[in-house]
Design an enzyme around this catalytic site. Structure first.
Site, PDB file in Angstrom:
ATOM      1  NE  ARG A  83      -3.697  -2.101   2.397  1.00 36.59           N
ATOM      2  CZ  ARG A  83      -3.631  -2.711   3.555  1.00 36.59           C
ATOM      3  NH1 ARG A  83      -3.069  -2.136   4.581  1.00 36.59           N
ATOM      4  NH2 ARG A  83      -4.169  -3.893   3.706  1.00 36.59           N
ATOM      5  NE  ARG A  93       5.572  -8.994  -5.827  1.00 39.15           N
ATOM      6  CZ  ARG A  93       4.652  -9.964  -5.737  1.00 39.15           C
ATOM      7  NH1 ARG A  93       4.413 -10.536  -4.587  1.00 39.15           N
ATOM      8  NH2 ARG A  93       4.024 -10.368  -6.815  1.00 39.15           N
ATOM      9  CG  ASP A  96       8.220 -11.601  -3.580  1.00 39.41           C
ATOM     10  OD1 ASP A  96       7.168 -12.078  -3.114  1.00 39.41           O
ATOM     11  OD2 ASP A  96       8.871 -12.161  -4.477  1.00 39.41           O
ATOM     12  CG  ASP A  98       9.369 -15.810  -2.034  1.00 45.31           C
ATOM     13  OD1 ASP A  98       8.139 -15.674  -2.159  1.00 45.31           O
ATOM     14  OD2 ASP A  98      10.180 -15.514  -2.923  1.00 45.31           O
TER      15      ASP A  98
HETATM   16  N1  A4P Z   1       3.708 -20.007  -2.600  1.00 43.09           N
HETATM   17  C1  A4P Z   1       4.005 -21.324  -2.707  1.00 43.09           C
HETATM   18  N2  A4P Z   1       5.051 -21.627  -1.923  1.00 43.09           N
HETATM   19  C2  A4P Z   1       5.449 -20.471  -1.314  1.00 43.09           C
HETATM   20  C3  A4P Z   1       6.481 -20.166  -0.389  1.00 43.09           C
HETATM   21  N3  A4P Z   1       7.344 -21.106   0.060  1.00 43.09           N
HETATM   22  N4  A4P Z   1       6.604 -18.870   0.030  1.00 43.09           N
HETATM   23  C4  A4P Z   1       2.613 -19.377  -3.341  1.00 43.09           C
HETATM   24  C5  A4P Z   1       5.746 -17.901  -0.442  1.00 43.09           C
HETATM   25  N5  A4P Z   1       4.728 -18.145  -1.327  1.00 43.09           N
HETATM   26  C6  A4P Z   1       4.583 -19.422  -1.756  1.00 43.09           C
HETATM   27  O1  A4P Z   1       3.537 -15.786  -4.809  1.00 43.09           O
HETATM   28  C7  A4P Z   1       2.670 -16.566  -5.609  1.00 43.09           C
HETATM   29  C8  A4P Z   1       2.101 -17.729  -4.793  1.00 43.09           C
HETATM   30  O2  A4P Z   1       3.142 -18.589  -4.389  1.00 43.09           O
HETATM   31  C9  A4P Z   1       1.426 -17.305  -3.500  1.00 43.09           C
HETATM   32  O3  A4P Z   1       0.055 -17.175  -3.656  1.00 43.09           O
HETATM   33  C10 A4P Z   1       1.761 -18.448  -2.514  1.00 43.09           C
HETATM   34  O4  A4P Z   1       0.613 -19.127  -2.066  1.00 43.09           O
HETATM   35  P1  A4P Z   1       3.431 -14.245  -4.840  1.00 43.09           P
HETATM   36  O5  A4P Z   1       4.465 -13.721  -3.904  1.00 43.09           O
HETATM   37  O6  A4P Z   1       2.040 -13.852  -4.638  1.00 43.09           O
HETATM   38  O7  A4P Z   1       3.766 -13.905  -6.373  1.00 43.09           O
HETATM   39  P2  A4P Z   1       5.156 -13.645  -7.029  1.00 43.09           P
HETATM   40  O8  A4P Z   1       6.181 -13.350  -6.007  1.00 43.09           O
HETATM   41  O9  A4P Z   1       4.957 -12.680  -8.140  1.00 43.09           O
HETATM   42  O10 A4P Z   1       5.404 -15.013  -7.664  1.00 43.09           O
HETATM   43  P3  A4P Z   1       6.692 -15.794  -7.508  1.00 43.09           P
HETATM   44  O11 A4P Z   1       6.592 -16.969  -8.414  1.00 43.09           O
HETATM   45  O12 A4P Z   1       7.026 -16.011  -6.081  1.00 43.09           O
HETATM   46  O13 A4P Z   1       7.645 -14.724  -8.163  1.00 43.09           O
HETATM   47  P4  A4P Z   1       9.137 -14.707  -7.942  1.00 43.09           P
HETATM   48  O14 A4P Z   1       9.656 -15.860  -8.677  1.00 43.09           O
HETATM   49  O15 A4P Z   1       9.465 -14.587  -6.505  1.00 43.09           O
HETATM   50  O16 A4P Z   1       9.443 -13.383  -8.729  1.00 43.09           O
HETATM   51  N6  A4P Z   1      14.742 -10.588  -9.272  1.00 43.09           N
HETATM   52  C11 A4P Z   1      15.607 -10.401  -8.268  1.00 43.09           C
HETATM   53  N7  A4P Z   1      16.888 -10.082  -8.520  1.00 43.09           N
HETATM   54  N8  A4P Z   1      15.211 -10.518  -6.968  1.00 43.09           N
HETATM   55  C12 A4P Z   1      13.911 -10.861  -6.638  1.00 43.09           C
HETATM   56  O17 A4P Z   1      13.589 -10.964  -5.448  1.00 43.09           O
HETATM   57  N9  A4P Z   1      11.698 -11.432  -7.466  1.00 43.09           N
HETATM   58  C13 A4P Z   1      10.838 -11.633  -8.450  1.00 43.09           C
HETATM   59  C14 A4P Z   1       9.485 -12.127  -8.141  1.00 43.09           C
HETATM   60  C15 A4P Z   1      11.237 -11.435  -9.850  1.00 43.09           C
HETATM   61  N10 A4P Z   1      12.631 -11.102 -10.036  1.00 43.09           N
HETATM   62  C16 A4P Z   1      13.462 -10.931  -9.014  1.00 43.09           C
HETATM   63  C17 A4P Z   1      12.985 -11.078  -7.692  1.00 43.09           C
HETATM   64 MG    MG Z   2       6.806 -14.418  -3.960  1.00 46.74          MG
END
Ligand code: A4P
Ligand code: MG
Length: 160
Positions: A83, A93, A96, A98
């Site tokens: 927000r 975002r 994030d 994880d």
């Molecule tokens: N989910 C399943 N397992 C987990 C877990 N262990 N921890 C599910 C967190 N969430 C988990 O995540 C999508 C879904 O994953 C959630 O509904 C959850 O139930 P999200 O955070 O809503 O979406 P997101 O982050 O866009 O998806 P994702 O696939 O996590 O994206 P990424 O792969 O994390 O991409 N480049 C750099 N250098 N550093 C970064 O941190 N991050 C991203 C985000 C892209 N590029 C990046 C970075």
């Molecule tokens: Mg994520």
């Protein structure tokens, strides 16, 4: 009490301030204590290149929350931080979070996979993890330090 590791990432707004706030909130959760935080690393975006560099860090949180309770809490915190950047859409975002590891548990559900599938592949996750917990076991992949030794860290710059 379980020992969990949380990956923090962000590339919008004052990410250091967002991380500090998020870490303070986590430390305040019932039954939870923040044990360690890695340095923060600047690194280029994984995925679409037309977005700012990311900052990434990893924190160790000792907690009585179950894995799903912890995921709920992390998602609530992401939304609260999101927000801060009102008006921005389809952008990277501000925060994030994880759930990387939870003791040595393995979970494979649509909503929650542990270890997080990116832990052993992403330099911006495994290097900060190995910094604070070289012996941490990534189930199915080995110890953090051993995985990090095989992962290129040349794109990571630690902030002072
Ligand atoms: N989910 C399943 N397992 C987990 C877990 N262990 N921890 C599910 C967190 N969430 C988990 O995540 C999508 C879904 O994953 C959630 O509904 C959850 O139930 P999200 O955070 O809503 O979406 P997101 O982050 O866009 O998806 P994702 O696939 O996590 O994206 P990424 O792969 O994390 O991409 N480049 C750099 N250098 N550093 C970064 O941190 N991050 C991203 C985000 C892209 N590029 C990046 C970075
Ligand atoms: Mg994520």
């Amino acid at each position: 009490m379980a020992l969990s590791y949380i990956g923090l990432g962000g590339n919008l707004g004052d990410v250091c301030a967002t991380f500090s706030h998020a870490l303070a909130v986590m430390d305040g959760w019932a039954g939870s204590t923040l044990e360690k935080v890695s340095r923060t690393y600047r690194n280029p975006p994984m995925g679409p290149a037309n977005q700012p560099d990311y900052l990434n860090a990893v924190a160790a949180l000792r907690t009585t929350l179950s894995p799903l309770e912890l995921l709920d809490a992390l998602q609530g915190l992401e939304q609260a931080a999101g927000r801060i950047r009102a008006g921005r859409r389809w952008c990277a975002r501000s925060l994030d979070l994880d759930l990387l590891l939870y003791d040595e548990l393995r979970i494979d559900q649509p909503r929650l996979q542990i270890p997080h599938p990116g832990v052993h592949r992403r330099a911006f996750v495994i290097h900060p993890l190995a910094e604070i917990a070289p012996e941490a076991l990534v189930p199915g992949h080995g110890r953090a330090a051993a995985i990090a030794a095989h992962t290129d860290a040349s794109m990571l710059t630690a902030l002072l």
